[in-house]
Design a protein around this motif. Structure first.
Motif, PDB file in Angstrom:
ATOM      1  N   THR A   1      -6.833  -7.893  20.167  1.00  0.00           N
ATOM      2  CA  THR A   1      -5.997  -6.724  19.934  1.00  0.00           C
ATOM      3  C   THR A   1      -5.410  -6.305  21.272  1.00  0.00           C
ATOM      4  O   THR A   1      -6.145  -6.053  22.231  1.00  0.00           O
ATOM      5  N   ILE A   2      -4.085  -6.250  21.346  1.00  0.00           N
ATOM      6  CA  ILE A   2      -3.449  -5.927  22.628  1.00  0.00           C
ATOM      7  C   ILE A   2      -2.605  -4.654  22.567  1.00  0.00           C
ATOM      8  O   ILE A   2      -2.119  -4.209  23.605  1.00  0.00           O
ATOM      9  N   ILE A   3      -2.442  -4.066  21.370  1.00  0.00           N
ATOM     10  CA  ILE A   3      -1.701  -2.809  21.247  1.00  0.00           C
ATOM     11  C   ILE A   3      -2.387  -1.906  20.239  1.00  0.00           C
ATOM     12  O   ILE A   3      -3.099  -2.357  19.345  1.00  0.00           O
ATOM     13  N   ASP A   4      -2.177  -0.634  20.394  1.00  0.00           N
ATOM     14  CA  ASP A   4      -2.539   0.377  19.414  1.00  0.00           C
ATOM     15  C   ASP A   4      -1.687   1.595  19.733  1.00  0.00           C
ATOM     16  O   ASP A   4      -0.865   1.547  20.657  1.00  0.00           O
ATOM     17  N   ASP A   5      -1.870   2.674  19.017  1.00  0.00           N
ATOM     18  CA  ASP A   5      -1.088   3.873  19.310  1.00  0.00           C
ATOM     19  C   ASP A   5      -1.323   4.313  20.750  1.00  0.00           C
ATOM     20  O   ASP A   5      -2.464   4.538  21.181  1.00  0.00           O
ATOM     21  N   SER A   6      -0.246   4.380  21.508  1.00  0.00           N
ATOM     22  CA  SER A   6      -0.259   4.897  22.878  1.00  0.00           C
ATOM     23  C   SER A   6      -1.114   4.074  23.842  1.00  0.00           C
ATOM     24  O   SER A   6      -1.601   4.592  24.849  1.00  0.00           O
ATOM     25  N   VAL A   7      -1.282   2.783  23.561  1.00  0.00           N
ATOM     26  CA  VAL A   7      -2.063   1.941  24.468  1.00  0.00           C
ATOM     27  C   VAL A   7      -1.656   0.487  24.311  1.00  0.00           C
ATOM     28  O   VAL A   7      -1.353   0.028  23.201  1.00  0.00           O
ATOM     29  N   LEU A   8      -1.605  -0.243  25.427  1.00  0.00           N
ATOM     30  CA  LEU A   8      -1.338  -1.681  25.399  1.00  0.00           C
ATOM     31  C   LEU A   8      -2.043  -2.331  26.580  1.00  0.00           C
ATOM     32  O   LEU A   8      -2.461  -1.661  27.524  1.00  0.00           O
ATOM     33  N   LEU A   9      -2.166  -3.648  26.514  1.00  0.00           N
ATOM     34  CA  LEU A   9      -2.845  -4.407  27.552  1.00  0.00           C
ATOM     35  C   LEU A   9      -1.887  -5.377  28.233  1.00  0.00           C
ATOM     36  O   LEU A   9      -0.944  -5.866  27.599  1.00  0.00           O
ATOM     37  N   VAL A  10      -2.160  -5.684  29.504  1.00  0.00           N
ATOM     38  CA  VAL A  10      -1.405  -6.698  30.236  1.00  0.00           C
ATOM     39  C   VAL A  10      -2.376  -7.579  31.008  1.00  0.00           C
ATOM     40  O   VAL A  10      -3.523  -7.208  31.283  1.00  0.00           O
ATOM     41  N   GLY A  11      -1.910  -8.770  31.383  1.00  0.00           N
ATOM     42  CA  GLY A  11      -2.653  -9.652  32.265  1.00  0.00           C
ATOM     43  C   GLY A  11      -4.013 -10.071  31.746  1.00  0.00           C
ATOM     44  O   GLY A  11      -4.192 -10.329  30.551  1.00  0.00           O
ATOM     45  N   ASP A  12      -4.988 -10.131  32.638  1.00  0.00           N
ATOM     46  CA  ASP A  12      -6.321 -10.595  32.272  1.00  0.00           C
ATOM     47  C   ASP A  12      -7.033  -9.655  31.319  1.00  0.00           C
ATOM     48  O   ASP A  12      -8.062 -10.020  30.747  1.00  0.00           O
ATOM     49  N   ALA A  13      -6.548  -8.448  31.154  1.00  0.00           N
ATOM     50  CA  ALA A  13      -7.113  -7.562  30.137  1.00  0.00           C
ATOM     51  C   ALA A  13      -6.864  -8.133  28.744  1.00  0.00           C
ATOM     52  O   ALA A  13      -7.668  -7.937  27.825  1.00  0.00           O
ATOM     53  N   ILE A  14      -5.755  -8.850  28.580  1.00  0.00           N
ATOM     54  CA  ILE A  14      -5.494  -9.591  27.352  1.00  0.00           C
ATOM     55  C   ILE A  14      -6.309 -10.876  27.353  1.00  0.00           C
ATOM     56  O   ILE A  14      -6.916 -11.272  26.366  1.00  0.00           O
ATOM     57  N   GLY A  15      -6.330 -11.531  28.518  1.00  0.00           N
ATOM     58  CA  GLY A  15      -6.869 -12.881  28.636  1.00  0.00           C
ATOM     59  C   GLY A  15      -5.697 -13.838  28.709  1.00  0.00           C
ATOM     60  O   GLY A  15      -5.422 -14.590  27.783  1.00  0.00           O
ATOM     61  N   MET A  16      -4.958 -13.810  29.836  1.00  0.00           N
ATOM     62  CA  MET A  16      -3.702 -14.536  29.940  1.00  0.00           C
ATOM     63  C   MET A  16      -3.794 -15.812  30.761  1.00  0.00           C
ATOM     64  O   MET A  16      -2.791 -16.464  31.013  1.00  0.00           O
ATOM     65  N   ALA A  17      -4.985 -16.201  31.204  1.00  0.00           N
ATOM     66  CA  ALA A  17      -5.084 -17.382  32.057  1.00  0.00           C
ATOM     67  C   ALA A  17      -4.670 -18.642  31.308  1.00  0.00           C
ATOM     68  O   ALA A  17      -4.983 -18.814  30.129  1.00  0.00           O
ATOM     69  N   SER A  18      -3.980 -19.528  31.997  1.00  0.00           N
ATOM     70  CA  SER A  18      -3.518 -20.778  31.405  1.00  0.00           C
ATOM     71  C   SER A  18      -4.701 -21.605  30.910  1.00  0.00           C
ATOM     72  O   SER A  18      -5.653 -21.835  31.658  1.00  0.00           O
ATOM     73  N   PRO A  19      -4.676 -22.086  29.654  1.00  0.00           N
ATOM     74  CA  PRO A  19      -5.781 -22.904  29.141  1.00  0.00           C
ATOM     75  C   PRO A  19      -5.956 -24.214  29.899  1.00  0.00           C
ATOM     76  O   PRO A  19      -7.041 -24.788  29.895  1.00  0.00           O
ATOM     77  N   GLN A  20      -4.915 -24.707  30.553  1.00  0.00           N
ATOM     78  CA  GLN A  20      -5.018 -25.978  31.266  1.00  0.00           C
ATOM     79  C   GLN A  20      -5.504 -25.820  32.710  1.00  0.00           C
ATOM     80  O   GLN A  20      -6.252 -26.641  33.206  1.00  0.00           O
ATOM     81  N   SER A  21      -5.077 -24.760  33.394  1.00  0.00           N
ATOM     82  CA  SER A  21      -5.388 -24.628  34.812  1.00  0.00           C
ATOM     83  C   SER A  21      -6.194 -23.387  35.156  1.00  0.00           C
ATOM     84  O   SER A  21      -6.755 -23.298  36.242  1.00  0.00           O
ATOM     85  N   GLY A  22      -6.238 -22.426  34.243  1.00  0.00           N
ATOM     86  CA  GLY A  22      -6.907 -21.178  34.542  1.00  0.00           C
ATOM     87  C   GLY A  22      -6.071 -20.229  35.388  1.00  0.00           C
ATOM     88  O   GLY A  22      -6.529 -19.142  35.745  1.00  0.00           O
ATOM     89  N   GLU A  23      -4.828 -20.597  35.709  1.00  0.00           N
ATOM     90  CA  GLU A  23      -3.967 -19.763  36.546  1.00  0.00           C
ATOM     91  C   GLU A  23      -3.582 -18.497  35.793  1.00  0.00           C
ATOM     92  O   GLU A  23      -3.132 -18.554  34.654  1.00  0.00           O
ATOM     93  N   GLY A  24      -3.725 -17.336  36.449  1.00  0.00           N
ATOM     94  CA  GLY A  24      -3.462 -16.090  35.748  1.00  0.00           C
ATOM     95  C   GLY A  24      -2.525 -15.137  36.453  1.00  0.00           C
ATOM     96  O   GLY A  24      -2.156 -14.114  35.880  1.00  0.00           O
ATOM     97  N   ILE A  25      -2.104 -15.453  37.700  1.00  0.00           N
ATOM     98  CA  ILE A  25      -1.252 -14.509  38.426  1.00  0.00           C
ATOM     99  C   ILE A  25       0.115 -14.389  37.773  1.00  0.00           C
ATOM    100  O   ILE A  25       0.608 -13.280  37.517  1.00  0.00           O
ATOM    101  N   ARG A  26       0.753 -15.536  37.498  1.00  0.00           N
ATOM    102  CA  ARG A  26       2.092 -15.466  36.913  1.00  0.00           C
ATOM    103  C   ARG A  26       2.099 -14.776  35.554  1.00  0.00           C
ATOM    104  O   ARG A  26       2.924 -13.865  35.338  1.00  0.00           O
TER     105      ARG A  26
END
Length: 378
Positions: free
Chosen positions: A266-291
């Motif tokens: 879950t990445i959104i709800d009323d008046s709240v959203l997530l970005v970056g590693d709070a979502i879990g955005m690291a690349s499945p192949q390399s683990g890179e998460g900055i971009r």
């Protein structure tokens, strides 16, 4: 309960890393009062191999000449790769394809230039619904919260408390320290040549970077509960091969992050959203998460500007759609992992010993992500 009028903001960003600071910078001149809160004081340590690609430089509108005056910035033109315990090969490029950075410097630099107010050394302890959004820590009123606090983000935990599974989580350990002249003479890692060594089962990899005299050595594995034993195997290998003497390595620190798309979140709800590693955005192949952290932060900023202060879940759904358009939707295959299963089982080590596969797939596609088009935002 309503906070005093003096303790208010329009957008509270919880987490001052690249995702949070990029979102804040994207909201400059928006007319919104933006506050970045972080439990740490900056500069702070961050477990990360520490490199950025040219697309990240462009996304951030980063002036490299200005940055390198006071911060480590190591051009990368080649890589050394292999399997832990096996032979290694070098892949050379005819240009700079990445830059080594120190996360303690990089994150501090981005936060200072983002233009938002900051409240550092202040953990988020409580968040309660209020008439106009959220009441934070019993005293701060915010209309919208952006969770940007990484894998352990308290905002992400609240949104996903009904689904706390640790599937697709990578655990990592790293040490980074400045080499003495004597230690530099014993270390064979070249500044322009990061070294990547994969575990034999290809469920993770170790790395060695030398950046302006600072050596960074670490290892990350998917779902590994006994990472210290794997780390010791890796550092023993580096010692035997004469790459990095084991006795010079400093104390290792731990971290965790979630690979993107392998579990519904879950990445959104009323008046709240997530970005970056709070979502879990690291690349499945390399683990890179900055971009992806920076990109989700900028996508969020664009959407917040367009919301016209309507932060309902229905309105914030546009943000989720844009994230899915950019990075793909959640996988329906729980067996998906750090490296694709078929590759790992049948072809892994053989392909990784070839120059073509190492450059075209492992490096160009998985680590440098040269196939991705630039993000259009703003």
């Amino acid at each position: 309960m309503i906070a005093p009028e003096s303790e208010t903001c329009d957008v509270l960003i919880v987490g001052g890393g690249p995702g949070g600071s990029s979102c804040a910078r994207g909201l400059r001149d928006s007319g919104l009062d933006v506050l970045v809160m972080d439990k740490a004081t900056f500069p702070r340590d961050k477990v990360c191999a520490g490199w950025i690609t040219p697309p990240v430089v462009d996304l951030l509108d980063l002036d490299l000449d200005d940055y390198k005056r006071e911060h480590a910035l190591q051009p990368i033109t080649r890589f050394r790769t292999g399997i832990i315990g096996g032979p290694a090969i070098e892949t050379e490029y005819d240009k700079t394809v990445s830059y080594g950075i120190r996360r303690c410097e990089f994150d501090d630099y981005l936060l200072k230039r983002c233009g938002a107010r900051t409240q550092l050394g202040s953990p988020l302890k409580t968040m309660e619904r209020s008439e106009n959004g959220w009441l934070i820590n019993g005293s701060l009123q915010a209309k919208l919260i952006v969770g940007a606090g990484g894998h352990f983000c308290p905002v992400a935990r609240r949104l996903n408390q009904a689904n706390p599974s640790e599937k697709s989580v990578v655990l990592a350990q790293e040490t980074e320290f400045e080499l003495t002249p004597e230690q530099q003479s014993l270390c064979r890692v070249k500044p322009d040549t990061p070294e990547l060594y994969f575990c034999r089962d290809l469920k993770g990899y170790g790395w060695c970077f030398l950046k302006d005299g600072f050596l960074n050595v670490g290892i990350g594995r998917e779902g590994e509960k006994q990472l210290s034993a794997v780390r010791d195997e890796f550092t023993d290998y580096l010692d035997r091969e004469g790459r990095v003497p084991k006795e010079i390595l400093g104390k290792f620190k731990g971290h965790a992050y979630r690979l993107y798309g392998l579990q519904k979140r879950t990445i959104i709800d009323d008046s709240v959203l997530l970005v970056g590693d709070a979502i879990g955005m690291a690349s499945p192949q390399s683990g890179e998460g900055i971009r992806p952290a920076i990109e989700t932060g900028l996508i969020a900023a664009d959407m917040i500007r367009d919301c016209q202060r309507d932060y309902s879940k229905a309105r914030l759904g546009t943000y989720q759609e844009k994230v899915f358009d950019r990075f793909g939707e959640w996988s329906d295959h729980p067996e998906a992992s750090f490296i694709p299963a078929a590759f790992r089982q049948f072809l892994g080590r053989r392909l990784m010993s070839t120059q073509w596969f190492t450059r075209m797939v492992l490096l160009d596609r998985w680590f440098l992500q040269q196939h991705l088009l630039p993000l259009v935002h703003g």
